[in-house]
Scaffold this motif. Sequence first.
Motif, mmCIF file in Angstrom:
data_model
loop_
_atom_site.group_PDB
_atom_site.id
_atom_site.type_symbol
_atom_site.label_atom_id
_atom_site.label_comp_id
_atom_site.label_asym_id
_atom_site.label_seq_id
_atom_site.Cartn_x
_atom_site.Cartn_y
_atom_site.Cartn_z
ATOM 1 N N LEU A 24 0.840 -1.190 0.000
ATOM 2 C CA LEU A 24 0.000 0.000 0.000
ATOM 3 C C LEU A 24 0.879 1.244 0.000
ATOM 4 O O LEU A 24 1.931 1.281 0.634
ATOM 5 C CB LEU A 24 -0.910 0.007 1.232
ATOM 6 N N GLY A 25 0.455 2.270 -0.737
ATOM 7 C CA GLY A 25 1.202 3.514 -0.735
ATOM 8 C C GLY A 25 1.225 4.200 -2.083
ATOM 9 O O GLY A 25 0.594 3.769 -3.047
ATOM 10 N N ILE A 26 1.967 5.288 -2.138
ATOM 11 C CA ILE A 26 2.117 6.089 -3.351
ATOM 12 C C ILE A 26 3.455 5.735 -3.994
ATOM 13 O O ILE A 26 4.497 5.723 -3.323
ATOM 14 C CB ILE A 26 2.038 7.594 -3.036
ATOM 15 N N TYR A 27 3.411 5.463 -5.291
ATOM 16 C CA TYR A 27 4.588 5.045 -6.048
ATOM 17 C C TYR A 27 4.794 5.924 -7.272
ATOM 18 O O TYR A 27 3.869 6.577 -7.745
ATOM 19 C CB TYR A 27 4.430 3.587 -6.508
ATOM 20 N N LYS A 28 6.020 5.869 -7.779
ATOM 21 C CA LYS A 28 6.357 6.570 -9.015
ATOM 22 C C LYS A 28 7.150 5.634 -9.907
ATOM 23 O O LYS A 28 8.119 5.010 -9.465
ATOM 24 C CB LYS A 28 7.176 7.822 -8.702
ATOM 25 N N LEU A 29 6.708 5.520 -11.156
ATOM 26 C CA LEU A 29 7.474 4.832 -12.187
ATOM 27 C C LEU A 29 8.099 5.896 -13.078
ATOM 28 O O LEU A 29 7.394 6.792 -13.565
ATOM 29 C CB LEU A 29 6.573 3.926 -13.023
ATOM 30 N N THR A 30 9.409 5.813 -13.280
ATOM 31 C CA THR A 30 10.108 6.733 -14.179
ATOM 32 C C THR A 30 10.580 5.927 -15.380
ATOM 33 O O THR A 30 11.332 4.954 -15.231
ATOM 34 C CB THR A 30 11.307 7.402 -13.485
ATOM 35 N N TYR A 31 10.111 6.316 -16.550
ATOM 36 C CA TYR A 31 10.437 5.664 -17.815
ATOM 37 C C TYR A 31 11.528 6.486 -18.489
ATOM 38 O O TYR A 31 11.279 7.626 -18.900
ATOM 39 C CB TYR A 31 9.202 5.608 -18.717
ATOM 40 N N PHE A 32 12.720 5.939 -18.613
ATOM 41 C CA PHE A 32 13.845 6.657 -19.210
ATOM 42 C C PHE A 32 13.849 6.432 -20.723
ATOM 43 O O PHE A 32 14.474 5.494 -21.233
ATOM 44 C CB PHE A 32 15.153 6.215 -18.543
ATOM 45 N N THR A 33 13.176 7.312 -21.435
ATOM 46 C CA THR A 33 12.902 7.135 -22.859
ATOM 47 C C THR A 33 13.920 7.792 -23.794
ATOM 48 O O THR A 33 13.910 7.506 -24.990
ATOM 49 C CB THR A 33 11.504 7.689 -23.184
ATOM 50 N N ALA A 34 14.786 8.652 -23.288
ATOM 51 C CA ALA A 34 15.700 9.412 -24.156
ATOM 52 C C ALA A 34 16.567 8.502 -25.028
ATOM 53 O O ALA A 34 16.700 8.736 -26.235
ATOM 54 C CB ALA A 34 16.581 10.338 -23.318
ATOM 55 N N ASP A 35 17.152 7.473 -24.435
ATOM 56 C CA ASP A 35 18.030 6.582 -25.206
ATOM 57 C C ASP A 35 17.264 5.818 -26.284
ATOM 58 O O ASP A 35 17.799 5.562 -27.362
ATOM 59 C CB ASP A 35 18.761 5.601 -24.293
ATOM 60 N N TYR A 36 16.017 5.448 -25.988
ATOM 61 C CA TYR A 36 15.205 4.748 -26.986
ATOM 62 C C TYR A 36 15.068 5.601 -28.246
ATOM 63 O O TYR A 36 15.307 5.134 -29.355
ATOM 64 C CB TYR A 36 13.827 4.404 -26.414
ATOM 65 N N PHE A 37 14.704 6.861 -28.064
ATOM 66 C CA PHE A 37 14.532 7.731 -29.227
ATOM 67 C C PHE A 37 15.871 8.035 -29.897
ATOM 68 O O PHE A 37 15.975 8.038 -31.122
ATOM 69 C CB PHE A 37 13.806 9.015 -28.838
ATOM 70 N N LYS A 38 16.893 8.266 -29.101
ATOM 71 C CA LYS A 38 18.227 8.550 -29.657
ATOM 72 C C LYS A 38 18.714 7.370 -30.502
ATOM 73 O O LYS A 38 19.216 7.563 -31.611
ATOM 74 C CB LYS A 38 19.206 8.832 -28.519
ATOM 75 N N ASN A 39 18.554 6.150 -29.991
ATOM 76 C CA ASN A 39 18.991 4.949 -30.720
ATOM 77 C C ASN A 39 18.201 4.727 -32.006
ATOM 78 O O ASN A 39 18.668 4.054 -32.917
ATOM 79 C CB ASN A 39 18.890 3.714 -29.829
ATOM 80 N N ASN A 40 16.987 5.289 -32.071
ATOM 81 C CA ASN A 40 16.157 5.170 -33.272
ATOM 82 C C ASN A 40 16.240 6.420 -34.151
ATOM 83 O O ASN A 40 15.455 6.576 -35.083
ATOM 84 C CB ASN A 40 14.702 4.897 -32.876
ATOM 85 N N HIS A 41 17.180 7.321 -33.812
ATOM 86 C CA HIS A 41 17.417 8.548 -34.579
ATOM 87 C C HIS A 41 16.149 9.385 -34.709
ATOM 88 O O HIS A 41 15.820 9.886 -35.788
ATOM 89 C CB HIS A 41 18.004 8.219 -35.957
ATOM 90 N N VAL A 42 15.454 9.524 -33.572
ATOM 91 C CA VAL A 42 14.216 10.295 -33.527
ATOM 92 C C VAL A 42 14.368 11.385 -32.474
ATOM 93 O O VAL A 42 14.742 11.105 -31.331
ATOM 94 C CB VAL A 42 13.009 9.383 -33.170
ATOM 95 N N GLU A 43 14.082 12.615 -32.862
ATOM 96 C CA GLU A 43 14.077 13.711 -31.906
ATOM 97 C C GLU A 43 12.833 13.580 -31.046
ATOM 98 O O GLU A 43 11.746 13.291 -31.546
ATOM 99 C CB GLU A 43 14.053 15.053 -32.645
ATOM 100 N N SER A 44 12.985 13.750 -29.735
ATOM 101 C CA SER A 44 11.830 13.630 -28.845
ATOM 102 C C SER A 44 11.787 14.788 -27.857
ATOM 103 O O SER A 44 12.778 15.481 -27.641
ATOM 104 C CB SER A 44 11.856 12.300 -28.104
ATOM 105 N N PHE A 45 10.643 14.953 -27.258
ATOM 106 C CA PHE A 45 10.401 16.045 -26.331
ATOM 107 C C PHE A 45 10.639 15.646 -24.878
ATOM 108 O O PHE A 45 11.060 16.445 -24.062
ATOM 109 C CB PHE A 45 8.961 16.542 -26.514
ATOM 110 N N TYR A 46 10.377 14.392 -24.550
ATOM 111 C CA TYR A 46 10.458 13.926 -23.167
ATOM 112 C C TYR A 46 11.684 13.042 -22.956
ATOM 113 O O TYR A 46 11.728 11.925 -23.439
ATOM 114 C CB TYR A 46 9.205 13.111 -22.806
ATOM 115 N N PRO A 47 12.684 13.495 -22.171
ATOM 116 C CA PRO A 47 13.836 12.642 -21.898
ATOM 117 C C PRO A 47 13.477 11.493 -20.939
ATOM 118 O O PRO A 47 14.111 10.457 -20.936
ATOM 119 C CB PRO A 47 14.848 13.582 -21.264
ATOM 120 N N PHE A 48 12.457 11.724 -20.115
ATOM 121 C CA PHE A 48 11.913 10.676 -19.247
ATOM 122 C C PHE A 48 10.483 11.052 -18.907
ATOM 123 O O PHE A 48 10.059 12.193 -19.073
ATOM 124 C CB PHE A 48 12.756 10.465 -17.975
#
Length: 135
Positions: free
Chosen positions: A81-105
């Motif tokens: 029970l409680g409050i949780y946070k999931l942080t998705y580190f997406t910057a490398d995914y877009f960088k590896n796919n040669h896509v410019e993105s707005f959200y680094p995580f």
Amino acid sequence: MKKLLIISILAAFSTIMSAQQNNFQLSSHILDVSKGSPVSDVTIRLEKYDQQTKIWSFIEEKKTDINGRITDFLNSEKSNLGIYKLTYFTADYFKNNHVESFYPFIEVVFQIKDQKHYHVPITLSAFGYSTYRGN
């Protein structure tokens, strides 16, 4: 193509069944809606919020599998029970796919209020995302 689809479906089913057998309460999934495909090899960090100290505590960090999933966060043998946070580190995914993105995580905060299973997926594109409570 059919063989790849069948293998993907069997792998997803196996992953889900494994998580259910091991009694994990939390899972997540990332789907790139611009490609219509799962996002593998992305790090997701799980933290828990302490309401008294107002501090986030690290729980664990994992990478999404070939189907874009992590199925084994929070062993359900104890109270989660409680409050949780999931942080998705997406910057490398877009960088590896040669896509410019707005959200680094991306950070998703949610509350576990009972012993039920919680699935927190995100749908992702380079300039947007969405989340919901799945099952």
